[in-house]
Design a protein around this motif. Structure first.
Motif, PDB file in Angstrom:
ATOM      1  N   ASN A 199       1.033  -1.081   0.204  1.00  0.00           N
ATOM      2  CA  ASN A 199       0.028   0.302  -0.199  1.00  0.00           C
ATOM      3  C   ASN A 199       0.741   1.574  -0.165  1.00  0.00           C
ATOM      4  OD1 ASN A 199      -2.880  -0.697   0.573  1.00  0.00           O
ATOM      5  ND2 ASN A 199      -1.587  -2.342   1.739  1.00  0.00           N
ATOM      6  N   ASP A 200      -0.019   2.006  -0.208  1.00  0.00           N
ATOM      7  CA  ASP A 200       0.749   3.944  -0.576  1.00  0.00           C
ATOM      8  C   ASP A 200       0.297   4.640   1.323  1.00  0.00           C
ATOM      9  OD1 ASP A 200       2.119   5.673  -0.788  1.00  0.00           O
ATOM     10  OD2 ASP A 200       1.243   6.003  -2.947  1.00  0.00           O
ATOM     11  N   VAL A 201       2.013   4.889   2.060  1.00  0.00           N
ATOM     12  CA  VAL A 201       1.244   4.734   3.683  1.00  0.00           C
ATOM     13  C   VAL A 201       1.947   6.640   3.785  1.00  0.00           C
ATOM     14  CG1 VAL A 201       1.519   4.504   5.764  1.00  0.00           C
ATOM     15  CG2 VAL A 201       1.491   2.398   4.133  1.00  0.00           C
ATOM     16  N   VAL A 202       1.001   6.698   4.208  1.00  0.00           N
ATOM     17  CA  VAL A 202       1.874   8.399   4.689  1.00  0.00           C
ATOM     18  C   VAL A 202       1.860   8.459   5.605  1.00  0.00           C
ATOM     19  CG1 VAL A 202       1.385  10.913   4.229  1.00  0.00           C
ATOM     20  CG2 VAL A 202       0.587   9.689   2.332  1.00  0.00           C
ATOM     21  N   ALA A 203       2.199   8.107   6.847  1.00  0.00           N
ATOM     22  CA  ALA A 203       2.484   9.091   8.237  1.00  0.00           C
ATOM     23  C   ALA A 203       2.544  10.219   8.198  1.00  0.00           C
ATOM     24  CB  ALA A 203       3.528   8.081   8.253  1.00  0.00           C
ATOM     25  N   ILE A 204       1.322  10.423   9.244  1.00  0.00           N
ATOM     26  CA  ILE A 204       1.121  12.174   9.627  1.00  0.00           C
ATOM     27  C   ILE A 204       1.479  12.069  10.668  1.00  0.00           C
ATOM     28  CG2 ILE A 204      -0.804  14.235   9.594  1.00  0.00           C
ATOM     29  CD1 ILE A 204      -2.028  13.188   7.216  1.00  0.00           C
ATOM     30  N   ARG A 205       2.553  12.792  10.857  1.00  0.00           N
ATOM     31  CA  ARG A 205       3.004  13.309  12.470  1.00  0.00           C
ATOM     32  C   ARG A 205       1.890  14.420  12.794  1.00  0.00           C
ATOM     33  NH1 ARG A 205       8.934  12.706  13.966  1.00  0.00           N
ATOM     34  NH2 ARG A 205       8.519  13.311  16.254  1.00  0.00           N
ATOM     35  N   ILE A 206       1.102  14.466  14.365  1.00  0.00           N
ATOM     36  CA  ILE A 206      -0.010  14.967  14.923  1.00  0.00           C
ATOM     37  C   ILE A 206       1.060  15.401  15.793  1.00  0.00           C
ATOM     38  CG2 ILE A 206      -1.796  16.037  15.786  1.00  0.00           C
ATOM     39  CD1 ILE A 206      -2.101  15.078  12.550  1.00  0.00           C
ATOM     40  N   GLU A 207       1.267  16.639  16.258  1.00  0.00           N
ATOM     41  CA  GLU A 207       2.686  17.332  17.180  1.00  0.00           C
ATOM     42  C   GLU A 207       1.875  18.591  17.711  1.00  0.00           C
ATOM     43  OE1 GLU A 207       6.630  17.191  16.163  1.00  0.00           O
ATOM     44  OE2 GLU A 207       6.789  15.587  15.879  1.00  0.00           O
ATOM     45  N   ASP A 208       2.050  19.181  18.855  1.00  0.00           N
ATOM     46  CA  ASP A 208       1.941  20.305  19.442  1.00  0.00           C
ATOM     47  C   ASP A 208       3.606  20.740  20.305  1.00  0.00           C
ATOM     48  OD1 ASP A 208       1.179  22.374  21.961  1.00  0.00           O
ATOM     49  OD2 ASP A 208      -0.362  22.217  21.799  1.00  0.00           O
ATOM     50  N   LEU A 209       3.637  22.034  19.850  1.00  0.00           N
ATOM     51  CA  LEU A 209       4.732  22.844  19.516  1.00  0.00           C
ATOM     52  C   LEU A 209       5.222  22.744  21.249  1.00  0.00           C
ATOM     53  CD1 LEU A 209       4.609  25.548  17.628  1.00  0.00           C
ATOM     54  CD2 LEU A 209       5.992  23.414  17.248  1.00  0.00           C
ATOM     55  N   ASN A 210       4.246  22.924  22.212  1.00  0.00           N
ATOM     56  CA  ASN A 210       4.358  22.678  23.818  1.00  0.00           C
ATOM     57  C   ASN A 210       4.411  21.273  24.587  1.00  0.00           C
ATOM     58  OD1 ASN A 210       5.285  25.809  23.326  1.00  0.00           O
ATOM     59  ND2 ASN A 210       2.516  26.060  23.097  1.00  0.00           N
ATOM     60  N   GLU A 211       4.205  20.411  23.226  1.00  0.00           N
ATOM     61  CA  GLU A 211       4.298  19.383  24.216  1.00  0.00           C
ATOM     62  C   GLU A 211       5.090  18.718  25.469  1.00  0.00           C
ATOM     63  OE1 GLU A 211       2.259  14.796  23.477  1.00  0.00           O
ATOM     64  OE2 GLU A 211       3.111  16.012  21.399  1.00  0.00           O
ATOM     65  N   HIS A 212       6.202  19.274  24.864  1.00  0.00           N
ATOM     66  CA  HIS A 212       7.338  18.593  26.241  1.00  0.00           C
ATOM     67  C   HIS A 212       8.030  19.792  26.777  1.00  0.00           C
ATOM     68  CE1 HIS A 212       6.056  14.490  23.972  1.00  0.00           C
ATOM     69  NE2 HIS A 212       6.473  14.996  22.847  1.00  0.00           N
ATOM     70  N   GLU A 265       6.216   8.120   3.707  1.00  0.00           N
ATOM     71  CA  GLU A 265       6.029   9.399   3.525  1.00  0.00           C
ATOM     72  C   GLU A 265       5.671   9.718   4.651  1.00  0.00           C
ATOM     73  OE1 GLU A 265       6.142  12.770   0.124  1.00  0.00           O
ATOM     74  OE2 GLU A 265       6.019  11.012  -0.100  1.00  0.00           O
ATOM     75  N   THR A 266       6.473  10.822   5.323  1.00  0.00           N
ATOM     76  CA  THR A 266       6.256  11.299   6.603  1.00  0.00           C
ATOM     77  C   THR A 266       5.903  13.014   6.239  1.00  0.00           C
ATOM     78  OG1 THR A 266       7.840   9.964   7.887  1.00  0.00           O
ATOM     79  CG2 THR A 266       6.605  11.975   8.726  1.00  0.00           C
ATOM     80  N   LEU A 267       4.879  12.835   6.682  1.00  0.00           N
ATOM     81  CA  LEU A 267       4.192  14.923   7.055  1.00  0.00           C
ATOM     82  C   LEU A 267       3.944  15.057   8.464  1.00  0.00           C
ATOM     83  CD1 LEU A 267       3.141  17.320   5.467  1.00  0.00           C
ATOM     84  CD2 LEU A 267       1.342  16.743   5.191  1.00  0.00           C
ATOM     85  N   THR A 268       4.230  15.957   8.719  1.00  0.00           N
ATOM     86  CA  THR A 268       4.363  16.648  10.621  1.00  0.00           C
ATOM     87  C   THR A 268       3.755  18.017  10.205  1.00  0.00           C
ATOM     88  OG1 THR A 268       6.147  15.820  11.073  1.00  0.00           O
ATOM     89  CG2 THR A 268       5.256  17.219  12.160  1.00  0.00           C
ATOM     90  N   ILE A 269       2.151  17.656  10.876  1.00  0.00           N
ATOM     91  CA  ILE A 269       1.775  18.832  11.489  1.00  0.00           C
ATOM     92  C   ILE A 269       1.608  19.324  12.437  1.00  0.00           C
ATOM     93  CG2 ILE A 269      -0.860  19.728  10.775  1.00  0.00           C
ATOM     94  CD1 ILE A 269      -1.096  17.892   8.715  1.00  0.00           C
ATOM     95  N   HIS A 270       1.428  20.258  13.107  1.00  0.00           N
ATOM     96  CA  HIS A 270       1.349  20.655  14.149  1.00  0.00           C
ATOM     97  C   HIS A 270      -0.138  21.300  14.391  1.00  0.00           C
ATOM     98  CE1 HIS A 270       5.396  20.965  13.810  1.00  0.00           C
ATOM     99  NE2 HIS A 270       6.093  20.255  14.928  1.00  0.00           N
ATOM    100  N   THR A 271      -0.681  21.654  15.522  1.00  0.00           N
ATOM    101  CA  THR A 271      -1.630  21.946  16.573  1.00  0.00           C
ATOM    102  C   THR A 271      -2.526  23.679  15.606  1.00  0.00           C
ATOM    103  OG1 THR A 271      -1.043  22.881  18.140  1.00  0.00           O
ATOM    104  CG2 THR A 271      -2.300  20.357  18.116  1.00  0.00           C
ATOM    105  N   ASN A 272      -1.135  24.424  15.745  1.00  0.00           N
ATOM    106  CA  ASN A 272      -1.109  25.579  15.076  1.00  0.00           C
ATOM    107  C   ASN A 272      -1.179  25.855  13.962  1.00  0.00           C
ATOM    108  OD1 ASN A 272       1.464  24.956  15.001  1.00  0.00           O
ATOM    109  ND2 ASN A 272       2.767  27.373  16.015  1.00  0.00           N
ATOM    110  N   ASP A 273      -0.901  24.588  12.658  1.00  0.00           N
ATOM    111  CA  ASP A 273      -0.598  25.060  11.668  1.00  0.00           C
ATOM    112  C   ASP A 273      -1.600  25.207  11.181  1.00  0.00           C
ATOM    113  OD1 ASP A 273       2.401  24.625  11.487  1.00  0.00           O
ATOM    114  OD2 ASP A 273       2.211  22.362  11.652  1.00  0.00           O
ATOM    115  N   ASP A 274      -2.044  26.001  10.007  1.00  0.00           N
ATOM    116  CA  ASP A 274      -3.115  25.466   8.766  1.00  0.00           C
ATOM    117  C   ASP A 274      -3.122  24.115   8.514  1.00  0.00           C
ATOM    118  OD1 ASP A 274      -5.241  25.401   5.971  1.00  0.00           O
ATOM    119  OD2 ASP A 274      -4.467  27.759   5.989  1.00  0.00           O
TER     120      ASP A 274
END
Length: 290
Positions: A199-212, A265-274
């Motif tokens: 399969n064609d897999v896209v991993a979308i990493r969900i992050e918050d800049l202040n999480e850690h 393939e990986t895409l990181t998206i933060h909670t403050n992103d559009d």
């Protein structure tokens, strides 16, 4: 659906139509590995045929050489793996990670339906909690969106290994798999790699800049969102600062290595992103690579 849910669904529809207008007017198919092929029927071998396509087991039973014939799959399956473990409840910006998973998953499901593709979803916490097999139709997609909006998070870790195993079982033919998770999990690399072979897999990493980010304000109680365990730490101590920094560096390195090793393939998206714009940019890059 109540009025509040209907308003949320309407916002998701508007965001998805923007996504489709930007880059998916032709559906998903031009952005991924494409449709696969599936077995159709056998036919008798003729001079000039490629002998690599002979089905030797069936030929032995029928007493004549038979070839496997294939046809292109006419529709695509889009499958979403949604992490609803307790760590997704964190959010220091406009939305929590859980809300971001909900928005992204709902948009992807709605876009798949507009493209005429089947879509399904798997919800995972400390184990696989619910699987909705890929189907077509507006009512099916509304059911998926309703589940996203109402599905509860749960303490106890994230069983990504089990989720990837279940996804392989559900997807009979090759498809597109979106993994929406912060990847706070262990021992999933091998299973993710097996899933990505077909399969064609896209991993979308969900992050918050202040999480850690922990304020250095002396002794405080902190809770591990994945396990629910509480512990007291001295945030002003040099040892605590060093251990936290080392752990973050190790986790980041481990996550990147795991995804790289798995060939996804990986895409990181933060909670403050559009997040709509982030998806648009991501798929534009994919299209340029082709």
């Amino acid at each position: 659906m109540n009025e509040d849910i209907l308003k949320k669904v309407k916002r998701i529809e508007i965001s998805t139509k923007k996504l489709m207008d930007e880059f998916m007017s032709g559906g998903y198919k031009s952005h991924f590995k494409g449709q696969g092929v599936q077995f159709s029927e056998h036919r008798t071998y003729a001079a000039g045929d490629d002998i690599r396509h002979i089905d030797w087991k069936v030929s032995a039973r029928s007493k004549e050489p038979l070839l496997k014939q294939y046809e292109e799959e006419r529709e695509l399956s889009v499958f979403i793996i949604a992490d609803f473990s307790a760590s997704q409840e964190f959010g220091s910006q406009n939305i929590t990670k859980r809300e971001l998973v909900t928005q992204l998953g709902s948009m992807i499901a709605y876009a798949a339906n507009l493209s005429g593709d089947k879509v399904g979803v798997l919800f995972v916490t400390n184990k696989v909690k619910k699987t909705i097999v890929p189907k077509k139709g507006k009512n099916h997609v509304l059911r998926i969106i309703h589940e996203f909006l109402n599905f509860p998070t749960e303490v106890g870790g994230t069983d990504l290994k089990g989720a990837f195993e279940e996804a392989r079982r559900v997807l009979k033919h090759s498809g597109i798999v979106f993994v929406l998770s912060d990847f706070l999990a262990d021992d999933y690399e091998r299973n993710l790699r097996q899933l990505s072979k077909k399969n064609d897999v896209v991993a979308i990493r969900i992050e918050d800049l202040n999480e850690h980010v922990i304020p250095y304000s002396g002794r405080i109680q902190i809770e591990n969102p994945e396990t629910g365990k509480n512990m007291e730490v001295d945030t002003s101590s040099h040892a605590f600062k060093k251990n936290l920094k080392d752990w973050l560096a190790q986790f980041e390195s481990k996550s990147k290595q795991a995804l790289l090793f798995s060939g996804v393939e990986t895409l990181t998206i933060h909670t403050n992103d559009d997040y709509t714009e982030a998806l648009v940019r991501f798929f534009k890059r994919r299209k340029q690579k082709k």
